[in-house]
Design a protein around this motif. Sequence first.
Motif: not given
Length: 218
Positions: A114-142
């Motif tokens: 939830k601390d992601a910038p609004p532009e990152d959330v917006a980009a993730a929404v579009h990517a997710t709608a296209r069927g792409e997998t989106v991970l926040a950097p800390p999540v990907a690192a874990r």
Amino acid sequence: MSVVTPVRVLLVDDHPVVRRGLRAMVDELPDVEAVGEAADGAEALRLLDALGAGARPDVVLMDLQMGAGMHGVEATRHITALPSPPAVLILTTYSTDADILAAVEAGATGYLLKDAPPEDVAAAVHATARGETVLAPPVAARLLGRVRAGGRPTLSPRETEILGLLAEGLANRQISRRLFISEATVKTHLVHIYGKLGVDSRTAAVTAGLAAGLIRPV
């Protein structure tokens, strides 16, 4: 002049203030449209049922822990089991290994904090709608840390190719046509991929593959 069809989004969060903030953010985006709000997973499922398959959102923006109501992981599992389901993008404050893996195994296509910038959330929404997998950097690192701890899995060239097509959002039939193999062969490869990566869903396989560096983000 072509008309851009907005990405339809359902907002699911038990905090009214958070929902208002998300709604305000979505309303400012010209190519994203909020089609409803829910305070927990059960309400989200009722809304999806009321909207029907033809009017369902493209993306469900889902919180994880929602008070006494149905939590995000269970809701995600129900949503992804629907015919032609919307993609589920987790947006939460929780980033423990257990939370991440549970959400991914349930079928979530993306996981943001939830601390992601609004532009990152917006980009993730579009990517997710296209069927792409989106991970926040800390999540990907874990996830990468877990994969490294357990040793990097090894996929055959064909399995790696199929995993890459999964990351593009292709269905089994599309993969079979792309590679000129039968759907049964695709399914067999998927069984082997799931076994090697220790997962049991397409989204989890893509997530594990990205974390292990087996495939690159689309």
